[in-house]
Design an enzyme around this catalytic site. Structure first.
Site, PDB file in Angstrom:
ATOM      1  N   HIS A 137       0.778  -1.235  -0.204  1.00  0.00           N
ATOM      2  CA  HIS A 137       0.017   0.003   0.008  1.00  0.00           C
ATOM      3  C   HIS A 137       0.978   1.347   0.001  1.00  0.00           C
ATOM      4  O   HIS A 137       0.201   2.328  -0.164  1.00  0.00           O
ATOM      5  CB  HIS A 137      -0.798   0.137   1.331  1.00  0.00           C
ATOM      6  CG  HIS A 137      -1.856  -1.066   1.112  1.00  0.00           C
ATOM      7  ND1 HIS A 137      -2.858  -1.116   0.083  1.00  0.00           N
ATOM      8  CD2 HIS A 137      -2.291  -1.851   1.980  1.00  0.00           C
ATOM      9  CE1 HIS A 137      -3.657  -2.204   0.558  1.00  0.00           C
ATOM     10  NE2 HIS A 137      -3.117  -2.741   1.638  1.00  0.00           N
ATOM     11  N   ASP A 147      -3.504 -10.341  -2.284  1.00  0.00           N
ATOM     12  CA  ASP A 147      -3.991  -9.839  -1.015  1.00  0.00           C
ATOM     13  C   ASP A 147      -5.328  -9.305  -1.312  1.00  0.00           C
ATOM     14  O   ASP A 147      -5.752  -8.951  -2.247  1.00  0.00           O
ATOM     15  CB  ASP A 147      -3.187  -8.523  -0.623  1.00  0.00           C
ATOM     16  CG  ASP A 147      -3.481  -8.281   0.756  1.00  0.00           C
ATOM     17  OD1 ASP A 147      -2.624  -8.531   1.839  1.00  0.00           O
ATOM     18  OD2 ASP A 147      -4.569  -7.602   0.875  1.00  0.00           O
ATOM     19  N   HIS A 181      -6.866  -6.810  -0.330  1.00  0.00           N
ATOM     20  CA  HIS A 181      -6.876  -5.407  -0.522  1.00  0.00           C
ATOM     21  C   HIS A 181      -6.200  -5.193  -1.780  1.00  0.00           C
ATOM     22  O   HIS A 181      -5.156  -5.548  -2.009  1.00  0.00           O
ATOM     23  CB  HIS A 181      -6.326  -4.527   0.613  1.00  0.00           C
ATOM     24  CG  HIS A 181      -7.079  -4.832   1.823  1.00  0.00           C
ATOM     25  ND1 HIS A 181      -6.941  -5.861   2.785  1.00  0.00           N
ATOM     26  CD2 HIS A 181      -8.352  -4.372   2.305  1.00  0.00           C
ATOM     27  CE1 HIS A 181      -7.791  -6.000   3.872  1.00  0.00           C
ATOM     28  NE2 HIS A 181      -8.498  -4.995   3.485  1.00  0.00           N
ATOM     29  N   ASP A 196      -5.341 -12.425   3.467  1.00  0.00           N
ATOM     30  CA  ASP A 196      -6.589 -12.081   4.127  1.00  0.00           C
ATOM     31  C   ASP A 196      -7.899 -12.152   3.154  1.00  0.00           C
ATOM     32  O   ASP A 196      -8.861 -11.748   3.750  1.00  0.00           O
ATOM     33  CB  ASP A 196      -6.445 -10.571   4.537  1.00  0.00           C
ATOM     34  CG  ASP A 196      -5.583  -9.813   3.388  1.00  0.00           C
ATOM     35  OD1 ASP A 196      -5.115 -10.285   2.389  1.00  0.00           O
ATOM     36  OD2 ASP A 196      -5.420  -8.588   3.601  1.00  0.00           O
TER      37      ASP A 196
END
Length: 308
Positions: free
Chosen positions: A122, A159, A161, A243
């Site tokens: 990120h 991931d 996200h 996740d």
């Protein structure tokens, strides 16, 4: 050849507030899950600032250093915190990926898994966010290109996200293909298929909330694997976030541990066809401790199988 496990105890010194999902116990559980495996165990070096500057301006590096408190914890943004040990942890995290690239391309090992924190996907050019300080995977990709002189590198980020940071850091890099699958809608709100990079070098795969392994497998078979074959990378970097697991508290995808195993196996098979089986994987998210540990072990077992 073997699979390397690259980590450092200083990654456990990055402390976040009580109740924060990106906590020390994450890495402890991953390392415990891998402790009995026959891996080439390597201590992560600190990344050089010149390597951080592959993707980040010096002003961001200086800002991150200045954000480290002498004691307690300091909030960098809504989700991202620093403690006295965070600077060295971040240097080790990025350094682990650089070391993994060196080891794989120097044929010391077949592939590598970087068990590190803080994660990286990120972090944008001049912005720490989403628990991330520096773009670990993107730094590794640029190291492939700049230090080793290869022509094409791919990042596959599974991931839950969107890897907005990796996309931002490599948006203008025609030699890097960035492929990410992510739940949509979900924080950080990016990752639409229309986001394609300056050189058509970004492929985003949105996945609907509550969708599971079947939908993921179909999307990868229809879009990701053909795009990798078309691009012909000389090394594949995996941003391995776990996740998307059905037990994870921060999202709503319904993958099982065996889905991570299947995806790793397929990526290893592709790497065998395309780039002499050269893979570097680095830990991103995963916030249910049991699911994280089980999924990371399945991931590493498949890396080991590909290296045998």
């Amino acid at each position: 050849m073997s699979t390397a496990l690259i980590t450092h105890a200083e990654c456990l010194e990055h402390v976040t507030p009580n109740g924060h999902p990106e906590r020390v116990a994450r890495l402890e559980h991953v390392l415990h899950a891998l402790q009995d495996l026959e891996l080439t165990r390597v201590t992560a070096p600190e990344v050089d600032e010149a390597q951080l500057r592959y993707v980040h301006p010096q002003s961001h590096i200086d800002a991150m250093r200045a954000a480290i408190p002498d004691e307690g914890v300091h909030q960098i943004d809504a989700d991202t915190w620093a403690s006295p040990g965070s600077w060295r942890a971040a240097l080790r995290a990025a350094g682990a990926v650089v070391k993994a690239v060196d080891m794989v391309l120097d044929e010391e090992v077949q592939n590598a898994f970087c068990a590190i924190r803080p994660p990286g996907h990120h972090a944008e050019k001049a912005t720490a966010m989403g628990f991330c300080f520096f773009g670990n995977a993107a730094i590794g990709a640029k190291h492939v290109l700049e230090a080793h002189g290869l022509s094409r590198v791919a990042i596959v980020d599974f991931d839950v996200h969107h890897g907005n940071g990796t996309q931002d850091l490599l948006w203008d890099e025609a030699r890097a293909l960035v492929i990410t699958s992510q739940q949509m809608p979900l924080w950080p709100g990016s990752g639409h298929p229309s986001e394609r990079g300056a050189h058509d070098n970004v492929l985003n795969i949105p996945l609907a909330p509550r969708s599971g392994g079947a939908e993921m497998r179909a999307a990868y078979e229809a879009q990701v694997f053909p795009r990798l074959r078309e691009f012909q990378p000389e090394l594949i970097i995996i941003s391995a976030g776990f996740d998307a697991h059905q037990d994870d508290p921060l999202a709503e995808l319904q993958w099982a541990t065996e889905d991570f195993r299947w995806l790793t196996r397929e990526l290893c098979a592709l790497a065998g066809d395309l780039c002499e089986a050269r893979i570097v994987s680095t830990l991103e998210g995963g916030y249910d401790l049991s699911a994280l540990a089980d999924s990371a072990r399945a991931h590493v077992e498949e890396l080991m199988e590909a290296a045998s």
